[in-house]
Write a protein that holds these residues in place. Structure first.
Motif, PDB file in Angstrom:
ATOM      1  N   THR A 103       0.096  -1.810  -1.050  1.00  0.00           N
ATOM      2  CA  THR A 103       0.762  -2.909  -2.213  1.00  0.00           C
ATOM      3  C   THR A 103      -0.114  -4.283  -2.115  1.00  0.00           C
ATOM      4  N   ASP A 104       0.192  -5.060  -2.765  1.00  0.00           N
ATOM      5  CA  ASP A 104      -0.063  -6.378  -2.851  1.00  0.00           C
ATOM      6  C   ASP A 104       0.131  -7.113  -1.673  1.00  0.00           C
ATOM      7  N   ARG A 105       1.004  -6.575  -0.729  1.00  0.00           N
ATOM      8  CA  ARG A 105       1.520  -7.271   0.318  1.00  0.00           C
ATOM      9  C   ARG A 105       0.260  -6.981   1.529  1.00  0.00           C
ATOM     10  N   THR A 106      -0.745  -6.515   1.342  1.00  0.00           N
ATOM     11  CA  THR A 106      -1.682  -6.098   2.264  1.00  0.00           C
ATOM     12  C   THR A 106      -2.874  -7.310   2.430  1.00  0.00           C
ATOM     13  N   ARG A 107      -3.423  -7.073   3.658  1.00  0.00           N
ATOM     14  CA  ARG A 107      -4.489  -7.877   4.018  1.00  0.00           C
ATOM     15  C   ARG A 107      -5.685  -7.149   4.745  1.00  0.00           C
ATOM     16  N   PRO A 108      -7.083  -7.451   4.729  1.00  0.00           N
ATOM     17  CA  PRO A 108      -7.877  -6.817   5.459  1.00  0.00           C
ATOM     18  C   PRO A 108      -7.690  -6.937   6.905  1.00  0.00           C
ATOM     19  N   ALA A 109      -7.894  -6.019   7.546  1.00  0.00           N
ATOM     20  CA  ALA A 109      -7.902  -6.121   9.021  1.00  0.00           C
ATOM     21  C   ALA A 109      -9.024  -5.199   9.803  1.00  0.00           C
ATOM     22  N   THR A 110      -9.423  -5.855  10.996  1.00  0.00           N
ATOM     23  CA  THR A 110     -10.254  -5.221  11.805  1.00  0.00           C
ATOM     24  C   THR A 110      -9.781  -4.068  12.472  1.00  0.00           C
TER      25      THR A 110
END
Length: 75
Positions: free
Chosen positions: A38-45
Motif C-alpha cells: 500500500t501507500d504506507r510502505t517505505r523502502p528497506a534494506t
C-alpha cells in the motif's frame, strides 16, 4: 529508523508496510514490486526488513514471497 511515508523504491529488494496510528509499527514486509503493498510502505534494506520482523505483529507477505527471499518463514 524509518520515518515519513515514501513510495517503494524498486531498486531495494524489500519494502516495509506500516500499520495505522501513533508509532505505526511494521506490519508486513513485501518484495519491492508486490502488488499488495500500500501507500504506507517505505523502502528497506535486508537488515531493516529482518529487524522489523522481530516485532510480534510483523509478518512477511504470503503473496510476493518476501519470506522466501529473506530466508525466513512465519511461525
Amino acid at each position: 529508523m524509518l520515518h515519513g511515508l515514501h513510495r517503494p523504491d524498486l531498486h531495494t529488494a524489500q519494502v516495509i508496510e506500516l500499520g495505522f496510528g501513533h508509532g505505526r509499527t511494521a506490519v508486513l514486509v513485501h518484495t519491492a514490486g508486490c502488488r499488495l503493498a500500500t501507500d504506507r510502505t517505505r523502502p528497506a534494506t535486508r537488515a531493516q526488513a529482518l529487524h522489523s520482523l522481530r516485532h510480534p505483529a510483523a509478518e512477511t507477505c504470503a503473496v510476493c514471497g518476501a519470506g522466501r527471499e529473506l530466508g525466513v518463514t512465519d511461525p
